[in-house]
Every structure is written in structure tokens, then in C-alpha cells.
Design an enzyme around this catalytic site. Structure first.
Site, PDB file in Angstrom:
ATOM      1  N   HIS A  42       0.838  -1.195   0.000  1.00  0.00           N
ATOM      2  CA  HIS A  42       0.000   0.000   0.000  1.00  0.00           C
ATOM      3  C   HIS A  42       0.875   1.248   0.000  1.00  0.00           C
ATOM      4  O   HIS A  42       2.068   1.192   0.308  1.00  0.00           O
ATOM      5  CB  HIS A  42      -0.905  -0.006   1.232  1.00  0.00           C
ATOM      6  CG  HIS A  42      -2.036  -0.980   1.134  1.00  0.00           C
ATOM      7  ND1 HIS A  42      -3.088  -0.973   2.020  1.00  0.00           N
ATOM      8  CD2 HIS A  42      -2.288  -1.980   0.254  1.00  0.00           C
ATOM      9  CE1 HIS A  42      -3.950  -1.935   1.695  1.00  0.00           C
ATOM     10  NE2 HIS A  42      -3.478  -2.562   0.629  1.00  0.00           N
ATOM     11  N   GLU A  44       1.188   3.980   1.920  1.00  0.00           N
ATOM     12  CA  GLU A  44       1.879   4.370   3.146  1.00  0.00           C
ATOM     13  C   GLU A  44       3.066   3.446   3.418  1.00  0.00           C
ATOM     14  O   GLU A  44       4.138   3.888   3.835  1.00  0.00           O
ATOM     15  CB  GLU A  44       0.918   4.339   4.345  1.00  0.00           C
ATOM     16  CG  GLU A  44      -0.283   5.246   4.193  1.00  0.00           C
ATOM     17  CD  GLU A  44      -1.495   4.572   3.545  1.00  0.00           C
ATOM     18  OE1 GLU A  44      -2.609   5.040   3.787  1.00  0.00           O
ATOM     19  OE2 GLU A  44      -1.328   3.561   2.815  1.00  0.00           O
ATOM     20  N   CYS A  69      -5.576   1.939   5.885  1.00  0.00           N
ATOM     21  CA  CYS A  69      -6.353   0.745   6.223  1.00  0.00           C
ATOM     22  C   CYS A  69      -6.068   0.302   7.653  1.00  0.00           C
ATOM     23  O   CYS A  69      -4.974   0.474   8.180  1.00  0.00           O
ATOM     24  CB  CYS A  69      -6.060  -0.388   5.243  1.00  0.00           C
ATOM     25  SG  CYS A  69      -4.352  -0.979   5.269  1.00  0.00           S
ATOM     26  N   CYS A  79      -1.885  -0.547   7.185  1.00  0.00           N
ATOM     27  CA  CYS A  79      -1.099   0.682   7.142  1.00  0.00           C
ATOM     28  C   CYS A  79      -1.168   1.458   8.454  1.00  0.00           C
ATOM     29  O   CYS A  79      -0.160   2.027   8.893  1.00  0.00           O
ATOM     30  CB  CYS A  79      -1.554   1.554   5.978  1.00  0.00           C
ATOM     31  SG  CYS A  79      -1.197   0.783   4.385  1.00  0.00           S
TER      32      CYS A  79
END
Length: 147
Positions: A42, A44, A69, A79
Site C-alpha cells: 500500500h 503508506e 487501512c 497501514c
């Protein structure tokens, strides 16, 4: 930041998100987007992965096009947990909340962050144009999942 999200390779199983890690002095430390690095990462996570341990310690604010998330269907670490484990992020500035009932019933990223003292701000709540820009890279997945 929304340009980073547009750089994300679209898939049917995840959102396209962009992120920027910034120091307290406003210096951009790292940028990232979903799936930029191998391993279904992801945005981040990509930002954190690109930095050395010393650089991670400089992060003050994480800007992201969508709420970090709080759980992942893939079993990978969410994340919000990654940001908390990094231990340095004081503020997360978010473009839009994660649309519910797409991949998870309700995103709990904000709850996890605020419970540990991280300030979470949503810019899209008061800026519809920005919210639209953040959601645009996800139109395909949103239209197929929300049918």
C-alpha cells in the site's frame, strides 16, 4: 498526492492510493503509491519502505489520498499499524474516507490512529473537489464493487 494515486496500477482487489511523508519542517521525505513496489504494498507502506531508519524518525505528517487501512484481506499488516509501529507519525492528513462495503465493511484505520494519539484530518469532508480527485483513480473498482 492525487497524482501518486493515478500512478497506481489498477486492480479489482484494492484501491489506488497515493501518499507523501513529510517532516515537521515541511520537507518531503518520501512519496509512494499503491503497488509501486513488489509485494502488494500500500502507499503508506511504500513511503516507509523507501526511507532509512534515520529518515523514518523525521516523519511528522503522512498525507494520503484515502484513510489508512486498519485491516487487510491479504493478511498483510495494515497501514495504520505500520504507521503506529514506526512511532513517529504525529498527524495523518487524508483526502477521503475509505468507502465502506467495498473491501472491508468499515475501515478502522482512523480509530486505531486516534486511539494512540495521532491526529487524523479529512480534507475531503470540506473540499468536494479534492474528494473527487482522490476518488477518481478508483472509479473502475468502485463501480464494479458497488453494483
Amino acid at each position: 498526492m492525487s497524482q501518486n494515486a493515478r500512478d497506481s496500477p489498477p486492480v479489482d482487489t484494492a484501491f489506488c492510493v497515493g501518499a507523501v511523508a513529510v517532516s515537521e519542517q515541511g520537507e518531503v521525505l518520501s512519496t509512494g503509491y499503491s503497488r509501486e513496489l513488489p509485494g502488494n504494498r500500500h502507499a503508506e507502506e511504500v513511503c516507509l519502505k523507501k526511507l532509512s531508519d534515520a529518515e523514518v524518525l523525521k516523519i511528522h505528517t503522512m498525507y494520503t489520498t484515502m484513510e489508512p487501512c486498519g485491516e487487510r484481506n491479504s493478511g498483510r499488516k495494515p497501514c495504520a499499524i505500520r504507521l503506529l509501529e514506526a512511532g513517529i507519525v504525529k498527524r495523518v492528513v487524508v483526502g477521503v474516507r475509505e468507502p465502506g462495503n467495498v473491501f472491508v465493511t468499515r475501515c478502522i484505520g482512523e480509530e486505531l490512529l486516534t486511539a494512540r494519539g495521532v491526529k487524523v484530518e479529512y480534507l475531503g469532508d470540506t473540499n468536494p473537489k479534492l474528494a473527487e480527485e482522490c476518488l477518481e483513480p478508483n472509479r473502475s473498482v468502485l463501480s464494479s464493487k458497488l453494483k
